[in-house]
Design a protein around this motif. Sequence first.
Motif, short mmCIF file in Angstrom:
data_model
loop_
_atom_site.label_atom_id
_atom_site.label_comp_id
_atom_site.label_asym_id
_atom_site.label_seq_id
_atom_site.Cartn_x
_atom_site.Cartn_y
_atom_site.Cartn_z
N GLN A 1 0.82 -1.20 0.00
CA GLN A 1 0.00 0.00 0.00
C GLN A 1 0.87 1.27 0.00
OE1 GLN A 1 -3.56 -0.17 -0.12
NE2 GLN A 1 -2.86 -2.22 -0.67
N ASN A 2 0.29 2.35 -0.47
CA ASN A 2 0.96 3.66 -0.49
C ASN A 2 2.32 3.60 -1.17
OD1 ASN A 2 -1.20 4.71 1.14
ND2 ASN A 2 -0.21 3.77 2.90
N ALA B 1 1.72 -5.53 4.42
CA ALA B 1 0.70 -5.98 5.37
C ALA B 1 1.33 -6.55 6.63
CB ALA B 1 -0.22 -7.00 4.72
N THR B 2 2.41 -7.34 6.47
CA THR B 2 3.06 -8.00 7.61
C THR B 2 4.58 -7.96 7.47
OG1 THR B 2 3.10 -10.18 6.56
CG2 THR B 2 1.12 -9.63 7.85
N GLN B 3 5.26 -8.32 8.55
CA GLN B 3 6.72 -8.37 8.52
C GLN B 3 7.21 -9.39 7.50
OE1 GLN B 3 8.94 -6.37 10.28
NE2 GLN B 3 10.45 -7.33 8.94
N TYR B 4 6.49 -10.51 7.35
CA TYR B 4 6.89 -11.53 6.38
C TYR B 4 6.90 -10.94 4.97
CZ TYR B 4 6.87 -15.84 3.66
OH TYR B 4 7.17 -16.84 2.76
N ALA C 1 15.12 1.57 0.02
CA ALA C 1 13.74 1.16 0.26
C ALA C 1 13.32 1.54 1.67
CB ALA C 1 13.59 -0.33 0.04
N ASP C 2 12.15 2.14 1.77
CA ASP C 2 11.54 2.48 3.05
C ASP C 2 10.20 1.74 3.10
OD1 ASP C 2 10.60 3.56 5.40
OD2 ASP C 2 10.31 5.58 4.59
N ILE C 3 10.23 0.52 3.64
CA ILE C 3 9.04 -0.32 3.69
C ILE C 3 8.57 -0.39 5.13
CG2 ILE C 3 8.03 -2.57 3.11
CD1 ILE C 3 9.21 -1.10 0.68
N LYS C 4 7.37 0.08 5.37
CA LYS C 4 6.77 0.02 6.70
C LYS C 4 5.89 -1.23 6.79
CE LYS C 4 6.85 5.04 7.29
NZ LYS C 4 8.25 5.03 7.12
N VAL C 5 5.45 -1.58 7.99
CA VAL C 5 4.59 -2.74 8.22
C VAL C 5 3.28 -2.28 8.83
CG1 VAL C 5 4.36 -4.93 9.46
CG2 VAL C 5 6.57 -4.28 8.50
N GLU C 6 2.18 -2.66 8.20
CA GLU C 6 0.86 -2.26 8.67
C GLU C 6 0.48 -2.95 9.97
OE1 GLU C 6 -3.72 -2.78 7.19
OE2 GLU C 6 -2.19 -2.47 5.66
N ASP C 7 0.68 -4.28 10.06
CA ASP C 7 0.27 -5.05 11.23
C ASP C 7 1.49 -5.73 11.85
OD1 ASP C 7 -0.86 -6.64 13.16
OD2 ASP C 7 -2.22 -7.71 11.81
N GLU C 8 2.04 -5.10 12.88
CA GLU C 8 3.23 -5.64 13.53
C GLU C 8 2.89 -6.64 14.63
OE1 GLU C 8 5.36 -2.10 14.70
OE2 GLU C 8 6.32 -1.97 12.73
#
Length: 125
Positions: free
Chosen positions: A19-20, A37-40, A62-69
């Motif tokens: 996303q985003n 969506a997840t760390q995986y 890369a700046d990848i965030k995680v929605e559900d930690e």
Amino acid sequence: MIKAKYQGVLDLGEQLNIQNGDVSEKDGVLQVKGTAATQYDKNLIWDKIKEIGGDEPADIMADIKVEDESVYARHTVSSGETLGKIAKQYYGDAMKYKEIFAANTDILKNPDVIHPDQELVIPNL
């Protein structure tokens, strides 16, 4: 040119429904942002980056965030799977099935009985 090199990363991001997402190039460096969506899923993206660019690529940032930690992943059971096979996929160790079972006792009563289409929580270890 650099975007073409990392097209596999961008394709994977699309497949994982990152996303985003935002991709730009600045001074010969591909800049990729988004939310997994997840760390995986985030780990899959990083593994693909390293597969293409090496362990410390200088031509991509890369700046990848995680929605559900709160979970490592969510997994929908397919026919023929076992908790051991699922544990091997996510953790590299089939014996970690016990942790997956413990995280899903609300829907699983026996670690030897899982059904297709059940959505399992794959816990952070």
